[in-house]
Enzyme design. Structure first.
Site, PDB file in Angstrom:
ATOM      1  N   HIS A   6      -3.740  87.609  88.475  1.00 50.62           N
ATOM      2  CA  HIS A   6      -3.933  87.678  87.024  1.00 50.62           C
ATOM      3  C   HIS A   6      -3.020  88.719  86.378  1.00 50.62           C
ATOM      4  CE1 HIS A   6      -7.279  87.695  83.679  1.00 50.62           C
ATOM      5  NE2 HIS A   6      -6.071  87.559  83.177  1.00 50.62           N
ATOM      6  N   HIS A   8      -0.157  89.068  82.898  1.00 49.68           N
ATOM      7  CA  HIS A   8       0.458  88.429  81.727  1.00 49.68           C
ATOM      8  C   HIS A   8       1.717  89.194  81.325  1.00 49.68           C
ATOM      9  CE1 HIS A   8      -3.221  86.135  81.109  1.00 49.68           C
ATOM     10  NE2 HIS A   8      -3.926  87.242  81.078  1.00 49.68           N
ATOM     11  N   ARG A  71       1.394  86.127  77.631  1.00 51.99           N
ATOM     12  CA  ARG A  71       0.350  87.013  77.106  1.00 51.99           C
ATOM     13  C   ARG A  71      -0.786  86.175  76.522  1.00 51.99           C
ATOM     14  NH1 ARG A  71       1.706  90.286  71.950  1.00 51.99           N
ATOM     15  NH2 ARG A  71      -0.347  91.102  71.460  1.00 51.99           N
ATOM     16  N   ALA A  72      -1.983  86.373  77.057  1.00 48.02           N
ATOM     17  CA  ALA A  72      -3.098  85.492  76.696  1.00 48.02           C
ATOM     18  C   ALA A  72      -3.554  85.688  75.254  1.00 48.02           C
ATOM     19  CB  ALA A  72      -4.259  85.722  77.649  1.00 48.02           C
ATOM     20  N   SER A  73      -3.604  86.944  74.827  1.00 47.02           N
ATOM     21  CA  SER A  73      -4.116  87.182  73.466  1.00 47.02           C
ATOM     22  C   SER A  73      -3.161  86.633  72.420  1.00 47.02           C
ATOM     23  CB  SER A  73      -4.332  88.680  73.243  1.00 47.02           C
ATOM     24  OG  SER A  73      -3.106  89.370  73.376  1.00 47.02           O
ATOM     25  N   TYR A 194     -13.509  87.536  75.395  1.00 46.75           N
ATOM     26  CA  TYR A 194     -13.096  87.195  76.762  1.00 46.75           C
ATOM     27  C   TYR A 194     -14.319  87.075  77.682  1.00 46.75           C
ATOM     28  CZ  TYR A 194      -8.007  88.130  76.174  1.00 46.75           C
ATOM     29  OH  TYR A 194      -6.691  88.098  75.818  1.00 46.75           O
ATOM     30  N   HIS A 223     -11.840  88.163  84.736  1.00 41.53           N
ATOM     31  CA  HIS A 223     -12.631  89.333  84.344  1.00 41.53           C
ATOM     32  C   HIS A 223     -13.925  89.401  85.149  1.00 41.53           C
ATOM     33  CE1 HIS A 223     -10.467  87.472  80.820  1.00 41.53           C
ATOM     34  NE2 HIS A 223      -9.734  88.519  81.121  1.00 41.53           N
ATOM     35  N   GLU A 284      -4.981  92.058  86.108  1.00 39.33           N
ATOM     36  CA  GLU A 284      -4.618  91.846  84.696  1.00 39.33           C
ATOM     37  C   GLU A 284      -3.819  93.029  84.149  1.00 39.33           C
ATOM     38  OE1 GLU A 284      -7.757  91.018  81.821  1.00 39.33           O
ATOM     39  OE2 GLU A 284      -6.543  89.460  80.913  1.00 39.33           O
ATOM     40  N   ARG A 290      -5.452  99.960  79.390  1.00 42.37           N
ATOM     41  CA  ARG A 290      -4.222 100.541  79.945  1.00 42.37           C
ATOM     42  C   ARG A 290      -4.342 102.011  80.303  1.00 42.37           C
ATOM     43  NH1 ARG A 290       0.659  97.453  76.655  1.00 42.37           N
ATOM     44  NH2 ARG A 290      -0.315  95.398  76.790  1.00 42.37           N
TER      45      ARG A 290
END
Ligand code: ZN
Length: 340
Positions: A6, A8, A71-73, A194, A223, A284, A290
């Protein structure tokens, strides 16, 4: 080998976002004609975007290969119409292909799908096929809620989705169930939307007959499976009351959770309740969380540390890091064996 299922491209060069901004601005202008992207991104810009981030963390943390997707978002399927989403998706997927070509030992591609609210999922099949057959990708991210937080699409077990599932099965690729940004202010994207979606997908899988209709289809619920491990007893009890299969039997070869849970007690619980054949290593990174955890001094998303702290046999650890990923992504094996 340690495979992170996972990751991105959250650090893509600015030109990609510039194209997206132009698309979004164009939606307000009736004279605007949607254009495909013509990005002027050099190989060096791609290298630079990864060297200080994903690649640095791979090296520092000692992971080998990341299954990498846009990038998922930023998928934001709710923006614009089907053409908007098609063009945006192709631009994002093509950029992932360039990453994989530059760093074939570090990344394997997974695609975004050109979903759009109200548009049949069948319309995403062509892009999936292009990404698998032409770009060599091994899976896709499937957004169960292209409306971005309003949940206007039918459940994942509804026949609405079947044409896309047929293509997934034909190509032998799994989908990670992955929502995108939220335009519903009730749901913070990565903090609520999410995790809601992960939990929601699992409950849908319990109640539906999807795996009778598609015995080989595979889904990764990211997640850490959302709230499911914490409420494992609730889901077991609900399945029992509804005379549905036992959870491990339902998940068996069809449903996998990743390890994107950002603290040790969460990982401990995941491994205590969820079958270890159904857990894939994932971090992820570089993603939603972060920072450094002041309690440990380590990055929250350095999930390998949590796995290392578990009492696992060598065989079990190998499954989590590699074996289960090979099962969940049937096309991965051929790629790994070619590398040897
Ligand atoms: Zn993700």
């Amino acid at each position: 080998m340690i495979i992170d299922c996972h990751g991105h491209y959250t650090t893509a060069p600015a030109d990609l976002q510039k194209y997206r901004d132009g698309q979004i601005a164009g939606l307000k202008d009736p004279a605007y004609v949607p254009q495909k992207a013509n990005l002027k991104i050099s190989d060096d810009q791609i290298r630079e975007s990864l060297e200080g981030a994903q690649l640095k963390f791979q090296r520092e943390r000692g992971t080998d290969l990341t299954i990498f997707s846009p990038r998922a978002s930023a998928m934001a399927h709710h923006i614009g119409n089907e053409t908007t989403s098609q063009n945006w998706t192709q631009a994002c997927n093509d950029l992932i292909k360039r990453v994989v070509d530059l760093y074939p030992d570090n990344f394997v591609g997974v695609c975004q799908l050109p979903q759009s609210p109200g548009v049949p999922p069948a319309n995403s099949a062509a892009e999936l096929e292009r990404c698998v057959k032409e770009l060599g990708f091994i899976g896709c991210n499937l957004n169960p809620d292209p409306s971005g937080g309003n949940w206007t699409a039918p459940p994942l077990t509804d026949k609405h989705w079947y044409p896309l599932y047929e293509k997934m099965v034909e190509l032998d690729v799994p989908a990670m169930v992955h929502v995108s940004s939220s335009c519903n202010p009730n749901f913070h994207a990565t903090g609520a939307h999410y995790i809601n979606a992960d939990t929601t997908a699992f409950m849908q899988f319990i109640t539906g007959d999807l795996f009778k209709d598609f015995p080989t289809i595979k889904f990764i619920i990211p997640h850490g499976g959302g709230a499911v491990p914490y409420h494992w007893g609730r889901y077991r009890g609900l399945a029992q009351d509804m005379k549905r299969p036992l959870l491990p039997d339902m998940m068996k070869n069809n449903v996998f959770f990743d390890t994107c849970v950002y603290h040790q007690p969460g990982i401990d619980l995941l491994f205590k309740v969820v079958p270890r054949d159904n857990i894939l290593f994932g971090s992820e990174m570089v993603g939603a969380v972060r920072g450094l955890d002041p309690e440990t001094g380590n990055y929250y998303d350095d999930t390998k540390r949590y796995i290392e702290a578990l009492q696992l046999s060598d065989a079990e650890r190998k499954k989590i890091y590699e074996g289960n990923a090979r099962r969940a992504y049937p096309r991965l094996g051929a790629i790994l064996d070619r590398k040897k």
